[in-house]
Design an enzyme around this catalytic site. Sequence first.
Site, mmCIF file in Angstrom:
data_model
loop_
_atom_site.group_PDB
_atom_site.id
_atom_site.type_symbol
_atom_site.label_atom_id
_atom_site.label_comp_id
_atom_site.label_asym_id
_atom_site.label_seq_id
_atom_site.Cartn_x
_atom_site.Cartn_y
_atom_site.Cartn_z
ATOM 1 N N LYS A 23 0.836 -1.204 0.000
ATOM 2 C CA LYS A 23 0.000 0.000 0.000
ATOM 3 C C LYS A 23 0.874 1.259 0.000
ATOM 4 O O LYS A 23 0.632 2.199 -0.758
ATOM 5 C CB LYS A 23 -0.938 -0.009 1.224
ATOM 6 C CG LYS A 23 -2.043 -1.064 1.120
ATOM 7 C CD LYS A 23 -2.804 -1.278 2.420
ATOM 8 C CE LYS A 23 -3.784 -2.446 2.271
ATOM 9 N NZ LYS A 23 -4.525 -2.769 3.504
ATOM 10 N N GLN A 70 -4.568 -1.625 9.801
ATOM 11 C CA GLN A 70 -4.484 -2.950 9.196
ATOM 12 C C GLN A 70 -5.006 -4.015 10.159
ATOM 13 O O GLN A 70 -4.646 -4.049 11.329
ATOM 14 C CB GLN A 70 -3.026 -3.245 8.790
ATOM 15 C CG GLN A 70 -2.840 -4.517 7.986
ATOM 16 C CD GLN A 70 -3.485 -4.486 6.595
ATOM 17 O OE1 GLN A 70 -3.667 -3.420 6.005
ATOM 18 N NE2 GLN A 70 -3.818 -5.643 6.074
ATOM 19 N N ASP A 121 -11.050 2.453 4.116
ATOM 20 C CA ASP A 121 -11.294 1.012 4.044
ATOM 21 C C ASP A 121 -12.796 0.725 3.898
ATOM 22 O O ASP A 121 -13.179 -0.390 3.545
ATOM 23 C CB ASP A 121 -10.817 0.333 5.345
ATOM 24 C CG ASP A 121 -9.469 -0.346 5.191
ATOM 25 O OD1 ASP A 121 -9.147 -0.772 4.068
ATOM 26 O OD2 ASP A 121 -8.762 -0.462 6.205
HETATM 27 N N1 GUN Z 1 -6.833 -7.082 6.473
HETATM 28 C C1 GUN Z 1 -7.173 -7.821 5.378
HETATM 29 N N2 GUN Z 1 -7.704 -7.032 4.419
HETATM 30 C C2 GUN Z 1 -7.698 -5.774 4.905
HETATM 31 C C3 GUN Z 1 -8.110 -4.524 4.371
HETATM 32 O O1 GUN Z 1 -8.619 -4.409 3.249
HETATM 33 N N3 GUN Z 1 -7.926 -3.455 5.185
HETATM 34 C C4 GUN Z 1 -7.390 -3.547 6.425
HETATM 35 N N4 GUN Z 1 -7.283 -2.436 7.153
HETATM 36 N N5 GUN Z 1 -7.011 -4.695 6.952
HETATM 37 C C5 GUN Z 1 -7.157 -5.802 6.196
#
Ligand code: GUN
Length: 292
Positions: free
Chosen positions: A52, A96, A119
């Site tokens: 990211k 995350q 998100d």
């Molecule tokens: N863990 C697995 N997928 C995601 C996501 O799309 N965003 C976040 N913040 N954590 C995750």
Amino acid sequence: MQLIDGKTIAAQIKREIAEEVQQIIARGGKRPHLAAILVGHDGGSETYVASKVKTCEEVGFKSSLIRYESDVTEEELLKKVLELNNDADVDGFIVQLPLPKHISEQKIIETIDYRKDVDGFHPINAGRMSIGLPCFVSATPAGILELLKRYNIETSGKHCVVLGRSNIVGKPMASLMMQKNYPGDCTVTVCHSRTKNIKEICLQADIIIAALGSPEFLTADMVREGVVVVDVGTTRVPSSETRSGFKLKGDVKFDEVASKCSYITPVPGGVGPMTIISLMRNTLLAGKKTIY
Ligand code: GUN
């Protein structure tokens, strides 16, 4: 059978976003800024967050990575979330997941200002999404919709079977596929670990979105000719073939299912790259203050 090439589509969208950022800057606007909170050292989370941050750089966003050890208290994390909510320079941020067991993920998510929740996990965004209002749509479902759109895959009146009922993928995916829209307008069935006749249901599907997290779950005897298969599975399995020592396995037994499909996404190179790109898109929306 046509392969849905998420990697190429994601690269194309990345260029589109980078161009828009350049235009914003040229007009004297603010460079979009995404912050990410990472707790602990889970291998998968490390990889996703690194990806990211790297993609932010590639499209011209500012990014900040805030790290904590896994013994961080819930209180400390909540304090950081509030700080980011109030930081005018940060347009959007993510925490995350998963978080260590002593921290309530729901509490953290609900503390994020929904206008910075790129998100799309906050109940306001989830609720708005389910009734078709402007919102941040969570990244994986948004990426899948974009793939269906860019490949002009017909969805109206089709039977879409969603395998999995997670808050991150299954539930929003089902909701989006039933919405009066394109892609959408499907008759949707959601199957999960307690569903009794998954095979029979899958055999009636025009579109299958597999998001169970169960490697190679969907086999050739479960699908009919001409089906569209979207594989969301990304289970990391040990492998001696890769430098990292891991290999990603999808929820679909690709080698036997692919020949029956009209379209299918590979793993890796299908949904995965689109997920990160959707997060970038949401950050661009956040930068433009389009969701309020
Ligand atoms: N863990 C697995 N997928 C995601 C996501 O799309 N965003 C976040 N913040 N954590 C995750």
